[in-house]
Design a protein around this motif. Structure first.
Motif, PDB file in Angstrom:
ATOM      1  N   PRO A  68      -4.073   0.888  -2.813  1.00  8.44           N
ATOM      2  CA  PRO A  68      -3.805  -0.547  -2.615  1.00  8.44           C
ATOM      3  C   PRO A  68      -2.495  -0.980  -3.279  1.00  8.44           C
ATOM      4  O   PRO A  68      -2.021  -0.356  -4.234  1.00  8.44           O
ATOM      5  CB  PRO A  68      -5.009  -1.225  -3.290  1.00  8.44           C
ATOM      6  CG  PRO A  68      -6.059  -0.174  -3.354  1.00  8.44           C
ATOM      7  CD  PRO A  68      -5.347   1.130  -3.490  1.00  8.44           C
TER       8      PRO A  68
ATOM      9  N   ALA B 215       0.850  -1.188   0.000  1.00  5.25           N
ATOM     10  CA  ALA B 215       0.000   0.000   0.000  1.00  5.25           C
ATOM     11  C   ALA B 215       0.889   1.242   0.000  1.00  5.25           C
ATOM     12  O   ALA B 215       1.935   1.277   0.658  1.00  5.25           O
ATOM     13  CB  ALA B 215      -0.913  -0.005   1.216  1.00  5.25           C
TER      14      ALA B 215
ATOM     15  N   PRO C  91      -8.918  -2.139  -6.716  1.00  2.66           N
ATOM     16  CA  PRO C  91      -9.013  -2.677  -5.349  1.00  2.66           C
ATOM     17  C   PRO C  91      -8.450  -4.094  -5.292  1.00  2.66           C
ATOM     18  O   PRO C  91      -8.712  -4.923  -6.165  1.00  2.66           O
ATOM     19  CB  PRO C  91     -10.521  -2.673  -5.076  1.00  2.66           C
ATOM     20  CG  PRO C  91     -11.089  -1.682  -6.039  1.00  2.66           C
ATOM     21  CD  PRO C  91     -10.230  -1.756  -7.261  1.00  2.66           C
TER      22      PRO C  91
END
Length: 757
Positions: free
Chosen positions: A198, A184, A230
């Motif tokens: 992400p 991240a 995501p």
């Protein structure tokens, strides 16, 4: 296009004399300086002009220097790019000036802790290869390192770490770098305290304007604010030596295109109705992956596209809301999301095993991509044309196929000792900048898919992983690495079967003629004594069989016509019904014959006899049952209307017995004809009736066809080719055997928690 068009196009090249086949210079050991060999060297990348070679290595033993080195192949001069065993994955610009790499060292004052991606300018000297300091920069010293994994519009380092891919991360001019975020990051927030983006996003850095662009985006964000995928856009499939799995992405030489092995596919590209749910369900247990492609030169709204896959919702004729049940909507592998990997550390989808190089390799302009994939449980080589107007079936071409195993469905056969010669894994690959050549590494020795045509006789032994090259223009496949006497490549301590050791990391020059690669084999060149990986180069020799000046005129009266060459050339042309037509160039009048030998399942005589006996027993029982149902006479001679009940078969009636089928070498097809003159003869060869059913089996028939010619003009001639015979079938949905495999491997019922890498 007819089924015969492509092989006949390749016919002219194949009928040239044997010297027209690719020849290479002797392999050159390059991981040396003027006095000593590197202790270990790997991860080579060669500049497009062929002058410079970069690689990671250690020189001088325990007290020596580890890092990334650049060698001038013209002068032999060696320069240190960066010091440190943590530096890895070099790529090099076309002229050799710039080198990109990954390192955990903080080489610039603004770099964040963790892995960072840098670009070294080799025109700025730094003999020690060490980090730049703020004090040196304030004194006016120019830092040779540029931080590529930096925030947009800034030189401040990207928090969370970043990784670049070896050989393919840097544009030809050295001013664009592709990398993947490792964790991240603060790519969006620009605040190391808020790592909101992400992990595993694909990013490109434009060094001169200091722009950092998110490449991997969700479909819905392409028309607005870029939104990261995501869960991550990239699947971890690469290994760094024996280290952890690494995400990776490739940048084309002109900087126009980026490709990666993608995860969370429905978020990035269009999928068919119902296909999305299947993929998302797979992702809950094991990652589903597909190679993805995006042409960033077309602007921020350019879509991410699938290269292969089960469905093709963008194909012409596929209606809105189409499903995999509709042939017009099917991609090259409609059952790809149902493939079984057989207990390996794996993903589901295009590429199952993490030891393969899953990063798509791009041509210079990005329109052609070479891929390794195992959509049906054996890793093979593919090439994809990404130009508009082609559906995925039209765009994809398979370049290799494993030798099928009659009557067997194997998962990952390349990991099993007995199947390495015919189905060994393909681990690594490269494509030449013009897209005309593909290099790959494998232990496999047999290549039944033709074209491309492999004419070399396999060696009697299996060595380590070797380097091969496919010349798409000539439809030829050649083995590049050889041990002494054209034998296999071996390590100093021998080899085991199967192995992942041997050749890896091939890389081409711009003309496609020179290859650099790493190899653990110790018998490629004399004097290789370190017992470890080294870096080598080899160059394809120019074809000297070009036609010379042609003079048109009458034949001199005093000269007789030159006698034609007494030789035989054979090109197999596979037909849709599973037969083969042999296009044979014969030297004159004579007799031409062909016979195809194959290992096919046969029932033993004892099994056949047992089967016949069992059938006789059942026939007798049936006759007895019919007789018992006839009216029986009474004492008074009247016919009884209540016959005895029929004799019932026992519930445990004898089942057919016999031994399992065994595999034996048999002649499955033959043909012959007469020839009147020299020239091209078409000889159709049809499989015998008793073996026709095998043509429709999953394995088909893998046969060796021996062609023989006898004539009065010279000695008998023979030629052998290996081919796979299989009847073509229309596209179908998932076969029943796939469902059976899914049940056998626990698919479709409750499963254990996923294995974590």
């Amino acid at each position: 296009m007819s089924s015969r068009a492509l092989p006949i196009c390749a016919l002219a090249a194949l009928l040239l004399p044997a010297s027209a086949a690719a020849d290479f210079t002797p392999i050159q050991l390059q991981s040396t300086n003027q006095v000593e060999q590197f202790e270990v060297a790997t991860e080579p990348a060669i500049s497009a002009d062929g002058r410079y070679l970069v690689f990671t290595g250690t020189l001088g033993g325990a007290q020596g220097v580890s890092g990334i080195f650049r060698k001038d192949l013209h002068t032999g001069a060696l320069a240190l790019v960066v010091r440190g065993s943590d530096a890895s994955a070099p790529s090099i610009s076309a002229d050799g000036r710039y080198v990109s790499f990954t390192a955990s060292a903080q080489l610039t004052p603004t770099a964040q802790p963790g892995n960072n991606v840098y670009v070294r300018d080799m025109d700025v000297p730094t003999p020690t290869g060490e980090a730049c300091t703020s004090a040196a920069e304030q004194a006016g010293a120019r830092c040779p390192y540029e931080l590529a994994s930096a925030l947009d519009g800034s030189e401040e380092g990207l928090a969370g770490g970043a990784i670049a891919t070896a050989r393919v991360a840097l544009s030809a001019d050295g001013r664009e770098v592709a990398f993947v975020t490792d964790n991240a990051s603060d790519l969006e927030s620009h605040d190391p305290a808020h790592l909101e983006t992400p992990a595993h996003q694909v990013v490109v850095r434009y060094l001169d304007p200091k722009r950092t662009v998110l490449v991997s985006q969700t479909m819905k964000s392409l028309a607005g604010t870029p939104e990261p995928v995501p869960g991550g856009a990239v699947t971890r499939t690469l290994t760094s030596g024996s280290g952890p799995l690494l995400p990776a992405a490739a940048l084309s030489g002109d900087g126009s295109t980026v490709a990666w092995l993608g995860g969370h596919i429905p978020a990035q590209v269009p999928t068919l109705a119902g296909e999305r749910a299947v993929i998302e369900r797979e992702d809950e247990f094991e990652p589903y992956d597909e190679p993805l492609w995006r042409r960033i030169a077309d602007g921020p709204t350019a879509p991410t596209r699938r290269m292969v896959g089960g469905g093709d919702p963008l194909a012409p004729g596929c209606p809105a809301g189409g499903t995999l049940e509709e042939p017009a909507c099917q991609g090259p592998f409609p059952t790809i999301d149902q493939s079984v990997r057989g207990g390996q550390e794996s993903n589901y989808g295009w590429l199952g095993i993490h030891n393969y190089d899953g990063v798509p390799q791009l041509s210079f302009d990005g329109w052609t991509a070479a891929l390794i994939g195992d959509p049906d449980s054996a890793s093979n080589l593919f090439i994809v044309n990404m130009h508009e107007g082609l559906d995925r079936v039209q765009a994809l071409r398979q370049l290799t196929r494993e030798v099928p195993q009659a009557g067997q469905i194997l998962t990952n056969p390349g990991f099993q000792s007995g199947y390495v010669p015919g189905a060994g894994n393909i681990f690594d690959l490269a494509i030449s900048p013009d897209g005309s050549r593909v290099a790959f590494t494998t232990q496999r020795q047999q290549f039944p898919l033709a074209p491309p045509y492999y004419t070399e006789t396999p060696t009697a032994h299996i060595g380590v992983v070797e380097l091969y090259e496919i010349d798409l223009a000539n439809e030829s496949l050649v083995r590049v690495t050889h041990g002494p006497g054209d034998g296999p490549a071996f390590e100093a301590g021998g080899t085991s079967v199967p192995t992942t050791n041997g050749a890896l990391a091939p890389t081409f020059t711009a003309d496609g003629l020179t290859l650099a690669f790493a190899d653990t084999a110790s018998n490629l060149v004399g004097g290789d004594s370190n017992g470890a990986s080294d870096v080598f180069t080899v160059t394809e020799l120019p074809n000297t069989d070009q036609p010379g000046p042609v003079q048109i005129g009458p034949q001199p009266p005093t000269l007789e016509p030159a006698a034609g060459l007494w030789g035989l050339s054979v090109v197999p042309v596979l037909e849709p019904d599973g037969s083969v037509t042999l296009d044979v160039e014969v030297p004159g009048a004579g007799r031409l014959s062909a016979s195809a030998m194959a290992a096919v399942p046969q029932r033993s005589r004892s099994a056949s006899a047992a089967g016949r006996a069992s059938r006789r027993t059942r026939a007798a029982a049936a006759a007895a049952g019919r007789a018992s149902q006839r009216p029986r006479g009474t004492v008074a001679g009247r016919a009884s209307r209540r016959p005895h009940p029929p004799i019932r078969r026992r519930a445990t009636a004898r089942k057919r017995t016999g031994k399992p089928a065994v595999v034996r070498e048999r002649t499955v097809a033959s043909a012959e004809t007469s020839t009147a003159i020299a020239g091209l003869v078409e000889l159709p060869v049809h499989v015998s009736t008793g073996y026709q059913s095998l043509l429709r089996s999953p394995a088909g028939i893998y046969a060796t066809v021996r062609v023989r010619f006898t004539g009065a003009g010279g000695p008998p001639l023979t030629h052998s080719v290996m081919i796979e015979l299989r009847a073509q079938t229309p596209k179908t949905t998932a076969p029943k055997r796939v469902a059976a495999h899914r049940r056998a491997h626990g698919r479709g019922r409750s499963r254990p928690a996923p294995r974590r890498s």
